[in-house]
Design an enzyme around this catalytic site. Structure first.
Site, PDB file in Angstrom:
ATOM      1  N   GLN A  59     -15.960   4.378 -30.047  1.00  0.00           N
ATOM      2  CA  GLN A  59     -16.446   4.063 -31.391  1.00  0.00           C
ATOM      3  C   GLN A  59     -17.895   4.499 -31.570  1.00  0.00           C
ATOM      4  O   GLN A  59     -18.422   4.437 -32.677  1.00  0.00           O
ATOM      5  CB  GLN A  59     -16.322   2.557 -31.654  1.00  0.00           C
ATOM      6  CG  GLN A  59     -14.909   2.076 -31.849  1.00  0.00           C
ATOM      7  CD  GLN A  59     -14.846   0.587 -32.122  1.00  0.00           C
ATOM      8  OE1 GLN A  59     -15.759  -0.160 -31.777  1.00  0.00           O
ATOM      9  NE2 GLN A  59     -13.761   0.141 -32.747  1.00  0.00           N
ATOM     10  N   ARG A  67       1.693  -9.920 -17.336  1.00  0.00           N
ATOM     11  CA  ARG A  67       1.691  -9.726 -18.790  1.00  0.00           C
ATOM     12  C   ARG A  67       3.082  -9.655 -19.410  1.00  0.00           C
ATOM     13  O   ARG A  67       3.199  -9.497 -20.634  1.00  0.00           O
ATOM     14  CB  ARG A  67       0.944  -8.429 -19.127  1.00  0.00           C
ATOM     15  CG  ARG A  67      -0.501  -8.400 -18.639  1.00  0.00           C
ATOM     16  CD  ARG A  67      -1.374  -9.419 -19.337  1.00  0.00           C
ATOM     17  NE  ARG A  67      -2.784  -9.274 -18.957  1.00  0.00           N
ATOM     18  CZ  ARG A  67      -3.777  -9.949 -19.526  1.00  0.00           C
ATOM     19  NH1 ARG A  67      -3.533 -10.822 -20.484  1.00  0.00           N
ATOM     20  NH2 ARG A  67      -5.024  -9.777 -19.121  1.00  0.00           N
ATOM     21  N   HIS A 103      -7.674  -5.453 -15.792  1.00  0.00           N
ATOM     22  CA  HIS A 103      -6.870  -4.979 -14.663  1.00  0.00           C
ATOM     23  C   HIS A 103      -7.548  -3.721 -14.125  1.00  0.00           C
ATOM     24  O   HIS A 103      -7.309  -2.614 -14.600  1.00  0.00           O
ATOM     25  CB  HIS A 103      -5.439  -4.689 -15.123  1.00  0.00           C
ATOM     26  CG  HIS A 103      -4.730  -5.893 -15.647  1.00  0.00           C
ATOM     27  ND1 HIS A 103      -3.950  -6.706 -14.861  1.00  0.00           N
ATOM     28  CD2 HIS A 103      -4.704  -6.440 -16.887  1.00  0.00           C
ATOM     29  CE1 HIS A 103      -3.470  -7.694 -15.580  1.00  0.00           C
ATOM     30  NE2 HIS A 103      -3.901  -7.549 -16.826  1.00  0.00           N
ATOM     31  N   GLN A 119      -8.315  -7.060 -22.882  1.00  0.00           N
ATOM     32  CA  GLN A 119      -7.429  -7.680 -21.900  1.00  0.00           C
ATOM     33  C   GLN A 119      -6.966  -6.670 -20.853  1.00  0.00           C
ATOM     34  O   GLN A 119      -6.937  -6.959 -19.658  1.00  0.00           O
ATOM     35  CB  GLN A 119      -6.217  -8.278 -22.616  1.00  0.00           C
ATOM     36  CG  GLN A 119      -6.543  -9.378 -23.593  1.00  0.00           C
ATOM     37  CD  GLN A 119      -5.317  -9.804 -24.397  1.00  0.00           C
ATOM     38  OE1 GLN A 119      -4.307 -10.202 -23.835  1.00  0.00           O
ATOM     39  NE2 GLN A 119      -5.413  -9.704 -25.712  1.00  0.00           N
ATOM     40  N   SER A 131       0.833  -1.208   0.000  1.00  0.00           N
ATOM     41  CA  SER A 131       0.000   0.000   0.000  1.00  0.00           C
ATOM     42  C   SER A 131       0.867   1.258   0.000  1.00  0.00           C
ATOM     43  O   SER A 131       0.426   2.321  -0.449  1.00  0.00           O
ATOM     44  CB  SER A 131      -0.929   0.011   1.215  1.00  0.00           C
ATOM     45  OG  SER A 131      -0.185   0.072   2.422  1.00  0.00           O
TER      46      SER A 131
END
Length: 254
Positions: free
Chosen positions: A121, A219, A110, A106, A85
């Site tokens: 769009q 990732r 997160h 993807q 933290s």
């Protein structure tokens, strides 16, 4: 893909003037991290910690033999003990351009510690005749000019073509479908349904250091992530390390 650090945590002018950091080997991020860490364990006031303890931590070599200052040693200890933290107070804002909607799906998984503002769009019209000039797209590295094996399913007139040709044809067809729907009076928010996952987008993203380290650990190359988001993870790391070099070892350990 283009990734650029737009902003990051820095000390206010007033706070900086009270610290005397000009004589210490410390970045703003380290000063914030030290203040957060020592606030948890020191009887001192947060506003006074760096002023009173900065020389001790930033002015002496690390006692753990791993290099850097004693502040680096303390931060290493805190990170490895998972008191994370304390580094959530360091935030970084990036501009991210030219990534696919597949990557976006993807990336937005997160959620904790991340904020996203994404090109829409619905409101940005993607027609060939619009200001956008039509949608851009991202071609996966595995789609190459290698030949695609012919198949009897296509009939006797089938001509062997490359994966690149098939992909580009699909993008061209999607653009035509979008344009036709728009000319038929279908609003952009519904016409976008025919746009592919390869369609490119841009976003502004803010994340704290803890969240970025967690993202990178999941990732980074070698962890089974898709190539495009792996490339993004490396670009984010480079941008953070450029302004806060002491974070590099924590990305490496993530």
């Amino acid at each position: 893909m283009k990734v650029q650090l737009m902003a990051h945590t820095q000390l206010s002018d007033k706070f900086r003037s009270e610290l005397g950091l000009h004589n210490l080997r410390a970045t703003d991020g380290q000063a914030v991290a030290l203040t957060a860490i020592r606030t948890c364990y020191s009887p001192g006031k947060p506003s006074e910690i760096v002023a009173n303890e900065g020389a001790r931590y930033f002015g002496k070599a690390a006692s753990d033999g791993e290099g850097g200052t004693d502040a680096d040693r303390l931060i290493r200890h805190i990170m490895r003990s998972k008191h994370l933290s304390t580094v959530e107070h360091l935030t970084f804002t990036f501009t991210v351009e030219g990534v696919s909607r597949a990557l976006l799906a993807q990336l937005t998984r997160h959620r904790v510690g991340f904020s996203f503002s994404v090109q829409s769009q619905r409101y940005v019209r993607m027609g060939s005749g619009d200001k956008s000039g039509g949608f851009d797209y991202v071609t996966p590295a595995t789609i190459t000019d290698e030949k695609v094996a012919p198949s009897n399913d296509f009939g006797p007139a089938y001509v062997e073509r490359t994966a690149t040709e098939y992909f580009e044809d699909a993008m061209h067809d999607a653009q035509h479908a979008y344009d036709r729907l728009r000319r038929a009076g279908v609003p952009p928010e519904d016409a976008r349904a025919v746009l592919p996952q390869a369609a490119a987008c841009s976003l502004v993203m803010t994340a704290n250091l803890r969240a970025l380290l967690d993202f990178y650990g999941k990732r980074r190359k070698g962890r089974g992530a898709q190539a495009e988001i792996t490339d993004l993870a490396e670009e984010l790391r480079k941008e953070v390390v450029a302004v806060e070099p002491w974070t590099d070892q924590f990305f490496e350990e993530a």
